[in-house]
Design a protein around this motif. Structure first.
Motif, PDB file in Angstrom:
ATOM      1  N   PHE A  31       0.844  -1.200   0.000  1.00 44.00           N
ATOM      2  CA  PHE A  31       0.000   0.000   0.000  1.00 44.00           C
ATOM      3  C   PHE A  31       0.881   1.252   0.000  1.00 44.00           C
ATOM      4  N   ALA A  32       1.946   1.230   0.816  1.00 41.74           N
ATOM      5  CA  ALA A  32       2.860   2.368   0.895  1.00 41.74           C
ATOM      6  C   ALA A  32       3.646   2.532  -0.394  1.00 41.74           C
ATOM      7  N   VAL A  33       4.078   1.416  -0.998  1.00 38.86           N
ATOM      8  CA  VAL A  33       4.836   1.491  -2.242  1.00 38.86           C
ATOM      9  C   VAL A  33       4.007   2.146  -3.340  1.00 38.86           C
ATOM     10  N   GLY A  34       2.694   1.872  -3.354  1.00 40.51           N
ATOM     11  CA  GLY A  34       1.818   2.516  -4.321  1.00 40.51           C
ATOM     12  C   GLY A  34       1.880   4.024  -4.218  1.00 40.51           C
ATOM     13  N   PHE A  35       2.057   4.516  -2.996  1.00 43.69           N
ATOM     14  CA  PHE A  35       2.158   5.953  -2.792  1.00 43.69           C
ATOM     15  C   PHE A  35       3.438   6.520  -3.399  1.00 43.69           C
ATOM     16  N   PHE A  36       4.476   5.703  -3.470  1.00 44.68           N
ATOM     17  CA  PHE A  36       5.736   6.209  -3.987  1.00 44.68           C
ATOM     18  C   PHE A  36       5.737   6.351  -5.504  1.00 44.68           C
ATOM     19  N   MET A  37       4.680   5.891  -6.161  1.00 44.18           N
ATOM     20  CA  MET A  37       4.493   6.187  -7.581  1.00 44.18           C
ATOM     21  C   MET A  37       3.816   7.546  -7.766  1.00 44.18           C
ATOM     22  N   ARG A  38       3.271   8.075  -6.700  1.00 46.18           N
ATOM     23  CA  ARG A  38       2.524   9.328  -6.820  1.00 46.18           C
ATOM     24  C   ARG A  38       3.368  10.502  -7.310  1.00 46.18           C
ATOM     25  N   PRO A  39       4.612  10.674  -6.834  1.00 43.75           N
ATOM     26  CA  PRO A  39       5.397  11.786  -7.377  1.00 43.75           C
ATOM     27  C   PRO A  39       5.579  11.702  -8.889  1.00 43.75           C
ATOM     28  N   ALA A  81       3.412  10.667  -0.389  1.00 46.77           N
ATOM     29  CA  ALA A  81       4.092   9.372  -0.423  1.00 46.77           C
ATOM     30  C   ALA A  81       4.923   9.152   0.831  1.00 46.77           C
ATOM     31  N   LEU A  82       5.642  10.195   1.262  1.00 47.24           N
ATOM     32  CA  LEU A  82       6.551  10.063   2.393  1.00 47.24           C
ATOM     33  C   LEU A  82       5.826   9.995   3.735  1.00 47.24           C
ATOM     34  N   PHE A  83       4.698  10.669   3.846  1.00 46.96           N
ATOM     35  CA  PHE A  83       4.042  10.772   5.154  1.00 46.96           C
ATOM     36  C   PHE A  83       2.634  10.166   5.182  1.00 46.96           C
ATOM     37  N   GLY A  84       1.821  10.392   4.146  1.00 51.88           N
ATOM     38  CA  GLY A  84       0.490   9.805   4.127  1.00 51.88           C
ATOM     39  C   GLY A  84       0.518   8.331   3.796  1.00 51.88           C
ATOM     40  N   GLY A  85       1.239   7.985   2.727  1.00 54.85           N
ATOM     41  CA  GLY A  85       1.282   6.601   2.290  1.00 54.85           C
ATOM     42  C   GLY A  85       1.953   5.660   3.263  1.00 54.85           C
TER      43      GLY A  85
END
Length: 444
Positions: free
Chosen positions: A73-81, A387-391
């Protein structure tokens, strides 16, 4: 300190934008439909992971399985940037409409893949790998959706009502989350737990893929808000042009650090917190979160109207100040409650605090950037901080719990709210100095 590389009276012109109230409402609804589907699909993962964790990550520890699914779930956030950059640039150079159509198609593909994905027992390690691929696609899509939708809705809304009309971005964002909860809630009452774990968890993802097609149709009717002149500018969607607005970038980063971490703590992670820490049963937790999210969604327009009257800066001061002083006592008290009514009341208090931010999350950032880099300026720094804080909120919280220091997470949330509070004090009044309604100069 002047943040604009070139100050002009007001903003650059937009064309074909809706002008009547009826046209504006229609445009907001069309844009919001895709936003709802995007976030429904994204949150379906969070709310069903407790059922499919064992299907993709064989482990003797339930917490370990949840950590693995939370990690993806967190890794998905790192695609956001990357999504924020790609889709922000696309929106500034080719139009908001084109960007929003592509993003909803990508979300549809990711959701469909998860819905039909074989388990670890069937294809081995390839199962979690493909799950990761699907989440990366969804992360890329959501990374682009936020900035473009926020920009479009802020531009469509007229002076004096930007807070109210823009608040529907989070109405549909929460609506997507709520819809995911409701679908899971319904399935829990229709299917036994064994069937939910075996195949029932797939249903929300398949429904999301179908809904995306409907959203695509509705978005195809949108009018473009950026002019040809703006989109053809050499500065449109340019990182170099964006970096000329350093203060706006830092404020957006700080707001997202505190706002996203707090929001995800009180929403997506809260479901697991109520199960693992408070020890409520799954059905009770679904009831609590469903009712709390309904109230949270209905509050968005009211707090958006409030921001139109007192200014976005004051809304942010209220949110970040209350979150800074309230996070630790609120979460600490919630962790020791022994009934669903107390749990509901405390979750609702936490969400009311969040509403000061969520109702204006998009427009408060859109006001900080000129039109030629607005989608990129809203989307990229938001995606990075998110990505860094929410995800990572869920993963960090579960990690603290796994090592027996869960209360440290509460202080972490308060600390990031303090960062947002400092940015709120530094932020100028965008009613006078914003690019949408002000004079186009952000100084001070």
């Amino acid at each position: 300190m002047n943040l604009a590389a070139h100050a002009v009276p007001g903003d650059a012109p937009v064309v074909a934008a809706p002008t009547t109230d009826r046209q504006k409402i229609k445009a907001i609804m069309a844009a919001s439909s895709g936003n709802l589907v995007e976030w429904y699909d994204f949150y379906a993962y969070a709310f069903t992971s407790i059922y499919f964790a064992s299907a993709f990550f064989p482990s003797s520890s339930p917490t370990g399985q949840l950590l693995a699914t939370a990690g993806i779930f967190a890794v998905g956030f790192f695609m956001r940037p990357l999504g924020g950059w790609i889709f922000g640039r696309l929106a500034d150079k080719r139009g908001r409409k084109a960007s929003m159509l592509v993003s909803v198609l990508l979300m549809c593909a990711g959701s469909l893949l998860i819905g039909i994905l074989p388990t670890y027992e069937t294809i081995g390690v390839l199962a979690p790998v493909l799950l990761l691929v699907a989440r990366l696609a969804q992360g890329l899509s959501v990374g682009g959706e936020y900035g473009t939708a926020a920009t479009y809705m802020s531009e469509v809304a007229g002076p004096g009502r930007r807070g109210f009309l823009s608040s529907f971005q989070y109405v549909t964002l929460i609506g997507g989350q709520l819809l995911a909860v409701l679908v899971v809630f319904a399935l829990q009452h229709i299917l036994p737990v064994e069937e939910m774990r075996a195949w029932g968890w797939r249903i929300p993802f398949l429904l999301g893929a179908v809904a995306a097609i409907v959203a695509l149709f509705l978005r195809s009717s949108l009018e473009e808000t950026a002019s040809d002149e703006t989109m053809q500018s050499k500065e449109a969607g340019s990182l170099r042009a964006l970096l000329q607005h350093k203060r706006a970038l830092l404020i957006t980063l700080a707001f997202t650090m505190g706002g996203s971490l707090y929001f995800y703590t009180m929403t997506t992670y809260m479901q697991k917190f109520l199960v693992n820490t408070v020890k409520l049963d799954l059905k009770s937790v679904s009831t609590v979160m469903t009712l709390a999210l309904i109230a949270f969604m209905l509050l968005q327009p009211l707090f958006g109207i409030l921001s139109d009257r007192i200014g976005r800066r004051n809304n942010m001061i209220l949110f970040s100040g209350l979150a800074m002083v309230g996070a630790v006592p609120l979460l600490s008290t919630l962790s020791v409650v022994d009934n669903v009514y107390a749990a509901f009341a405390l979750v609702l208090v936490g969400l009311v605090i969040a509403t000061f931010y969520t109702s204006i999350s998009g427009v408060v950032k859109a006001e900080l950037f000129p039109v030629e880099v607005r989608a990129l300026g809203v989307g990229l720094p938001y995606a990075i901080a998110n990505a860094l804080f929410g995800g990572t909120a869920e993963y960090v919280a579960l990690s603290f719990k796994n090592y027996g220091n869960e209360s440290l997470f509460f202080w972490y949330v308060a600390a990031m709210a303090a960062v947002a509070f400092a940015a709120s004090l530094w932020m100028p009044d965008t009613r006078k100095y914003g690019y949408l309604d002000g004079n186009g100069r952000l100084s001070g």
